[in-house]
Enzyme design. Sequence first.
Site, PDB file in Angstrom:
ATOM      1  N   ASP A 164      73.122  28.164 114.062  1.00  0.00           N
ATOM      2  CA  ASP A 164      71.666  28.039 114.069  1.00  0.00           C
ATOM      3  C   ASP A 164      71.235  27.987 115.543  1.00  0.00           C
ATOM      4  OD1 ASP A 164      69.021  27.814 113.367  1.00  0.00           O
ATOM      5  OD2 ASP A 164      69.331  26.265 111.872  1.00  0.00           O
TER       6      ASP A 164
HETATM    7  C1  NOJ Z   1      66.143  27.546 113.149  1.00  0.00           C
HETATM    8  C2  NOJ Z   1      66.160  27.403 111.663  1.00  0.00           C
HETATM    9  O1  NOJ Z   1      66.856  26.232 111.291  1.00  0.00           O
HETATM   10  C3  NOJ Z   1      66.767  28.569 110.941  1.00  0.00           C
HETATM   11  O2  NOJ Z   1      66.527  28.419 109.568  1.00  0.00           O
HETATM   12  C4  NOJ Z   1      66.215  29.858 111.453  1.00  0.00           C
HETATM   13  O3  NOJ Z   1      66.767  30.956 110.762  1.00  0.00           O
HETATM   14  C5  NOJ Z   1      66.490  29.966 112.943  1.00  0.00           C
HETATM   15  N1  NOJ Z   1      65.839  28.853 113.623  1.00  0.00           N
HETATM   16  C6  NOJ Z   1      66.002  31.279 113.547  1.00  0.00           C
HETATM   17  O4  NOJ Z   1      64.640  31.309 113.623  1.00  0.00           O
END
Ligand code: NOJ
Length: 713
Positions: free
Chosen positions: A251
Amino acid sequence: MQYEQQIEALLAQMTLAEKIGQMRQLHGTGENQKNLVREGNLGSVLNVIDAEAHEIQRLAVEESRLGIPLLIGRDVIHGFRTIFPIPLGQAASFNPDLVREAARVAAREASGAGINWTFAPMIDIARDPRWGRIAESCGEDAYLASLMGVAMVEGFQGDDLTAPEAIAACAKHYVGYGASENGRDYNTAWIPEVLLRDVYLAPFQAAAEAGAATFMSAFNDLNGVPTSGNEFTLRQILKGEWAYAGMVVSDWASITEMIAHGYAADARDAALKGVTAGVDMEMASTSYAEYLAELVESGAISHDLIDDAVRRVLRIKFRLGLFNQPYANAAAAETLVAPDHLALARQIAKESCVLLSNKETLPLKQQTKVAIVGPLADHAADQLGCWVFDGKPEDSQTPLQAIRGLLGNEQVVFAQGLAEARSTDDGLFDEAVAAAQTADVVLAFLGEDAGLSGEAHSRAFIDLPGAQLALVDALVATGKPVVAVVMAGRSLVLGELQDKVQAILYAWHPGTMAGPAIADLLFGLDNPSGRLPISFPRTVGQVPVYYNRKNTGRPPSEDAPSIPTGTPLDPSGFTSSYLDVDHRPLFAFGYGLSYTTFDYRNIRLSSPKIGFDQTLSISATITNTGNYAGAEVVQLYIRDLVGSMTRPIKELKGFQRIALEPGQSQEVTFELRSADLSFHNNAMQKIAEPGEFHVWVAPNSLGGLQASFELGA
Ligand code: NOJ
């Protein structure tokens, strides 16, 4: 596998720097990114679309030494331009076919913008409505979330990932993110391994088996180890036990956040731990770029580890056919908010709405004169929900617009009553009351604005925000019947509202077509058929409250009287209950009303006993006994009465959505395999144990027809 030779041939040509480049993902397309792409030192970008996406892809394909195309990722969570209900709402449809179609449309629209990878589905089990990301989840149940997650994977990816409108899916957030303590986003999760395997991992295993191209490791630490550096969940379970051949992306900066977790000393250590655990690509942060080469050269990690990660990245690029067609699917760009996309959005929004209460008020006649009030009646952006990058408020059809369209302007009077969902200013109440006085029925559009749920948007109070209940009081005081339509990103505490109003239709955040969908339901052009994918607490103090809990040694009475919240009760025995509130949720998992009624009769089993590796058929006859055509979600639950581990009091094992005309009956049959009865024991063996089981064919997780059978040799 199909592309392995091509992958090996390409790998053989790559320098260590180029390999590490494939393991990097950066946001945007600034000069730095462009230079890295030209040098062959970047494998993926996120959050770029259209011309920018085309240009950076062109640089990768035409100007880098090996011409390896980029993965271009984006959060296409519940639609691209056509916005569907939030995933929690989609789950309420209990209709995986529609959910699959919605993901297909989202993929088609996104492919037109040059996106080849979405960060969805989000299949975190979520049992705490304080957690803002419950909106993005498929709810509290592993079985339902597995089916929904698989449907989304199938929708995004189709049968053939090289098809122009297919994009790669990403099962996230692996794993346990939804169990963040006290509902505070990014917080620690402690999940015993049996629960992890039976509940939290189950949807991910289903997604892996369905061929989800990628996984995303999460932000949270799980049982003391951050999930982006967790060898147990990534290396042992995902890539080992499940033999997952896809790729894992971190993430956003979750690799370097292991420093703040107190699990990595510095960025070098974070890179070492992330790559060793099995995170193949680092999103946003740059520890891989900065330290992997040195870690390889110093012998701290092997070339093989890097090669394994790079193979996984390249495999997705081959699977997507990017080496042949790296650019946007131009034909799809013409399909944004196409009529068939909007029709689908309207249908799934309708099927996701849950009728929670109805004191003989709905459906309304089209001759009714209505006062439309409330902060969400005409809010084109809020109805779209929390994860919307590319949806446009101007595409939205609001309830006010749709009801005006249906009834005509003269029958509709509008007064918002509150400027916005969180407003505490009652300055507009008088106008709303005056509007109510001129109408036959008041339609109050209440709930949460889109910014009250989603990432980092947790709430400790999960009531209707602002002065909404006071507005309802003022409306009710007019003596006119008040119908509440609630749009929200979570389950809210609704007891007080329920007591005040004639009916509650729970619409989640329904997306672009909220207005027509809700109008269809309120005025009886269609019949509500959504069912709750999460239990609704009576008070936040009950959280977490979910249907498949354990019985305990001192079970509370299942038909306990409903104690008004906060009212002290004389101790009713030493049972696992509360003194001041009914232990049961206000609305149970699987619950939802219809304008018609369904009768359940005659539960029949194919046999009173099944052996291991056998299948039991369970049938019941469902009859529409009311006056409206309607769809019923017939649910199958079991209980394993005695186990080597205590078992939940109910477990959902199947459901079928059936449509019945008034007076029509249908026999519904479920097939239950003995394997469906299995669970993990403390030795982590997945086993079905002999003994007696209860089985229910039921309209929700509480009632239904019950029978028993035995599993045995
Ligand atoms: C953080 C989020 O937790 C995740 O769900 C998302 O896909 C990513 N950022 C990318 O934007």
